[in-house]
Design an enzyme around this catalytic site. Sequence first.
Site, PDB file in Angstrom:
ATOM      1  N   GLU A 125      32.479   3.086  20.838  1.00 30.68           N
ATOM      2  CA  GLU A 125      33.616   2.163  20.708  1.00 30.68           C
ATOM      3  C   GLU A 125      34.702   2.651  19.757  1.00 30.68           C
ATOM      4  OE1 GLU A 125      31.990  -1.832  20.188  1.00 30.68           O
ATOM      5  OE2 GLU A 125      30.311  -1.292  21.473  1.00 30.68           O
ATOM      6  N   ASN A 142      31.049   6.381  24.295  1.00 28.40           N
ATOM      7  CA  ASN A 142      30.624   5.109  24.878  1.00 28.40           C
ATOM      8  C   ASN A 142      31.648   4.040  24.497  1.00 28.40           C
ATOM      9  OD1 ASN A 142      28.663   3.509  26.266  1.00 28.40           O
ATOM     10  ND2 ASN A 142      27.859   2.767  24.312  1.00 28.40           N
ATOM     11  N   HIS A 144      29.405  -4.700  29.808  1.00 30.87           N
ATOM     12  CA  HIS A 144      29.089  -6.090  29.449  1.00 30.87           C
ATOM     13  C   HIS A 144      30.101  -6.925  30.229  1.00 30.87           C
ATOM     14  CE1 HIS A 144      26.392  -5.179  26.126  1.00 30.87           C
ATOM     15  NE2 HIS A 144      27.262  -4.290  25.682  1.00 30.87           N
ATOM     16  N   GLU A 157      25.250  -0.391  28.981  1.00 28.78           N
ATOM     17  CA  GLU A 157      24.850  -1.607  28.250  1.00 28.78           C
ATOM     18  C   GLU A 157      25.066  -2.857  29.099  1.00 28.78           C
ATOM     19  OE1 GLU A 157      26.536  -2.032  24.347  1.00 28.78           O
ATOM     20  OE2 GLU A 157      26.388   0.104  23.900  1.00 28.78           O
ATOM     21  N   ASP A 168      25.261  -6.258  31.069  1.00 28.83           N
ATOM     22  CA  ASP A 168      24.732  -7.600  31.272  1.00 28.83           C
ATOM     23  C   ASP A 168      25.811  -8.417  31.957  1.00 28.83           C
ATOM     24  OD1 ASP A 168      26.292  -7.870  28.917  1.00 28.83           O
ATOM     25  OD2 ASP A 168      24.529  -8.099  27.647  1.00 28.83           O
TER      26      ASP A 168
HETATM   27  O1  G3I Z   1      17.509  -6.956  11.246  1.00 31.68           O
HETATM   28  C1  G3I Z   1      18.396  -7.665  10.361  1.00 31.68           C
HETATM   29  C2  G3I Z   1      17.627  -8.541   9.463  1.00 31.68           C
HETATM   30  O2  G3I Z   1      16.791  -7.747   8.655  1.00 31.68           O
HETATM   31  C3  G3I Z   1      18.622  -9.335   8.623  1.00 31.68           C
HETATM   32  O3  G3I Z   1      17.938 -10.221   7.796  1.00 31.68           O
HETATM   33  C4  G3I Z   1      19.592 -10.116   9.513  1.00 31.68           C
HETATM   34  C5  G3I Z   1      20.648 -10.859   8.694  1.00 31.68           C
HETATM   35  O4  G3I Z   1      21.837 -10.980   9.412  1.00 31.68           O
HETATM   36  O5  G3I Z   1      20.222  -9.221  10.368  1.00 31.68           O
HETATM   37  C6  G3I Z   1      19.355  -8.483  11.199  1.00 31.68           C
HETATM   38  O6  G3I Z   1      20.123  -7.550  11.904  1.00 31.68           O
HETATM   39  C7  G3I Z   1      20.919  -8.036  12.973  1.00 31.68           C
HETATM   40  C8  G3I Z   1      20.520  -7.240  14.211  1.00 31.68           C
HETATM   41  O7  G3I Z   1      21.403  -7.508  15.283  1.00 31.68           O
HETATM   42  C9  G3I Z   1      19.100  -7.558  14.667  1.00 31.68           C
HETATM   43  O8  G3I Z   1      19.034  -8.866  15.136  1.00 31.68           O
HETATM   44  C10 G3I Z   1      22.381  -7.771  12.627  1.00 31.68           C
HETATM   45  O9  G3I Z   1      22.778  -8.640  11.597  1.00 31.68           O
HETATM   46  C11 G3I Z   1      23.250  -8.004  13.852  1.00 31.68           C
HETATM   47  O10 G3I Z   1      24.580  -7.599  13.543  1.00 31.68           O
HETATM   48  C12 G3I Z   1      22.748  -7.152  14.989  1.00 31.68           C
HETATM   49  O11 G3I Z   1      23.547  -7.373  16.153  1.00 31.68           O
HETATM   50  C13 G3I Z   1      23.555  -6.299  17.070  1.00 31.68           C
HETATM   51  C14 G3I Z   1      24.995  -5.842  17.279  1.00 31.68           C
HETATM   52  O12 G3I Z   1      25.039  -4.820  18.287  1.00 31.68           O
HETATM   53  C15 G3I Z   1      25.590  -5.220  15.991  1.00 31.68           C
HETATM   54  O13 G3I Z   1      24.958  -4.017  15.692  1.00 31.68           O
HETATM   55  C16 G3I Z   1      22.969  -6.794  18.391  1.00 31.68           C
HETATM   56  O14 G3I Z   1      21.587  -7.096  18.215  1.00 31.68           O
HETATM   57  C17 G3I Z   1      23.109  -5.700  19.451  1.00 31.68           C
HETATM   58  O15 G3I Z   1      22.712  -6.178  20.712  1.00 31.68           O
HETATM   59  C18 G3I Z   1      24.580  -5.285  19.541  1.00 31.68           C
HETATM   60  O16 G3I Z   1      24.674  -4.219  20.473  1.00 31.68           O
HETATM   61  C19 G3I Z   1      25.995  -3.709  20.691  1.00 31.68           C
HETATM   62  C20 G3I Z   1      25.879  -2.215  20.934  1.00 31.68           C
HETATM   63  O17 G3I Z   1      25.186  -1.597  19.869  1.00 31.68           O
HETATM   64  C21 G3I Z   1      27.266  -1.585  21.128  1.00 31.68           C
HETATM   65  N1  G3I Z   1      28.016  -2.266  22.171  1.00 31.68           N
HETATM   66  C22 G3I Z   1      28.094  -3.732  22.068  1.00 31.68           C
HETATM   67  C23 G3I Z   1      26.704  -4.334  21.923  1.00 31.68           C
HETATM   68  C24 G3I Z   1      26.749  -5.850  21.857  1.00 31.68           C
HETATM   69  O18 G3I Z   1      27.440  -6.272  20.715  1.00 31.68           O
END
Ligand code: G3I
Length: 337
Positions: free
Chosen positions: A159, A200, A235, A265, A267
């Site tokens: 991105e 990507n 998405h 990715e 959905d």
């Molecule tokens: O694991 C931590 C946990 O330890 C902590 O206590 C908690 C507090 O906020 O956060 C947890 O981590 C979160 C993680 O997901 C696991 O649930 C992060 O805050 C949260 O930001 C993270 O979101 C992810 C997001 O990317 C940001 O990295 C989503 O799961 C994930 O599906 C999403 O994936 C992205 C791709 O990488 C790139 N393209 C878009 C896509 C969707 O946004």
Amino acid sequence: MPAARYLVAILVAGAAGCGNGGDPGGAIDVDAKPVARDAYAKPIGAAADPGYARADDAYRHRLIETFTSITPENAMKWAVVHPAEGRFEFDDADALVDFARRTGKRVRGHPLVWDVQLPEWLTERDWRPAQLRRVLARHIRALVHRYRGRVDEWDVVNEPLADDGGFAKNVWFRTLGPAYVAYAFRVARRADPSARLFINEIDAETGRKSLAYLRLVVELKRRGVPIDGVGFQNHTTGKDAAGPARLRALFTAVGRLGLAGAITEMDVGATEEGRQARVYRDAAEACAAAANCTGLTVWGVTDRFSWLEPQSRALPFDEGGEPKPALRALVEPLRRR
Ligand code: G3I
């Protein structure tokens, strides 16, 4: 919220005394029959999270039985693997890569450079360009070396563009300018000359951002940047989905540059099941028809743990892990005859 569901998953794991005796780490059980690694003409992948896989049987079983490729949903992101400068924690990433080996699945590494889920030590400091380049190179080398021969495809830069098609004004761009993209690819290539290196992008299947993305890729090729492939995240929703002709055109466009393409990715949220299945089928058919498509990955396994709200029902398996019409639509065009 994904974070809230992550916590639920951990609690479920603890209450259920899951395969690891409540230990949130450790190997992911392989307690279902893995799909044959060559079941499909191209890999069909899922974003996977080791916490969800350990905690939820339906999630783990569908992952094992259905998908031939895995992308770590979060386990390779900076905040997870590089929590303090120069200190790496690979437990979750190792668990997924090992699970992929034991179940015969390909791994797409994701992402080496992005501006989300960065650790505070990185974001809360003003970097001089030479310093930040060193940090970036060290991070890329640490991951790519560790998984050399086990990660087939890396999302090297994720991105890089903003919605208007210009570069996202993130810490990489602000400090290093647009050259950070080429630099990341060069470091990654040296670290593993045999992995396929991808850029990507999100929301780049149609419209202005799509054109800007293709222009960026043309420019990278023109400058001799070692890039192998172009990821379209896809998405989408029932209403906004790129049609089959557009998807075919994207694969053709990158193919003309000598590059691979992938749907990385996917959905399909906010729509009814028939339309959702149609959108998945269009993408699977486009990938099947394109010689340069290296696979189609969906962003999650069951709706229960989708990064979108479960009520978006965006994935091919429902909250309990039951298949929806979307599953057949996804698999049929790619199944080996
Ligand atoms: O694991 C931590 C946990 O330890 C902590 O206590 C908690 C507090 O906020 O956060 C947890 O981590 C979160 C993680 O997901 C696991 O649930 C992060 O805050 C949260 O930001 C993270 O979101 C992810 C997001 O990317 C940001 O990295 C989503 O799961 C994930 O599906 C999403 O994936 C992205 C791709 O990488 C790139 N393209 C878009 C896509 C969707 O946004």
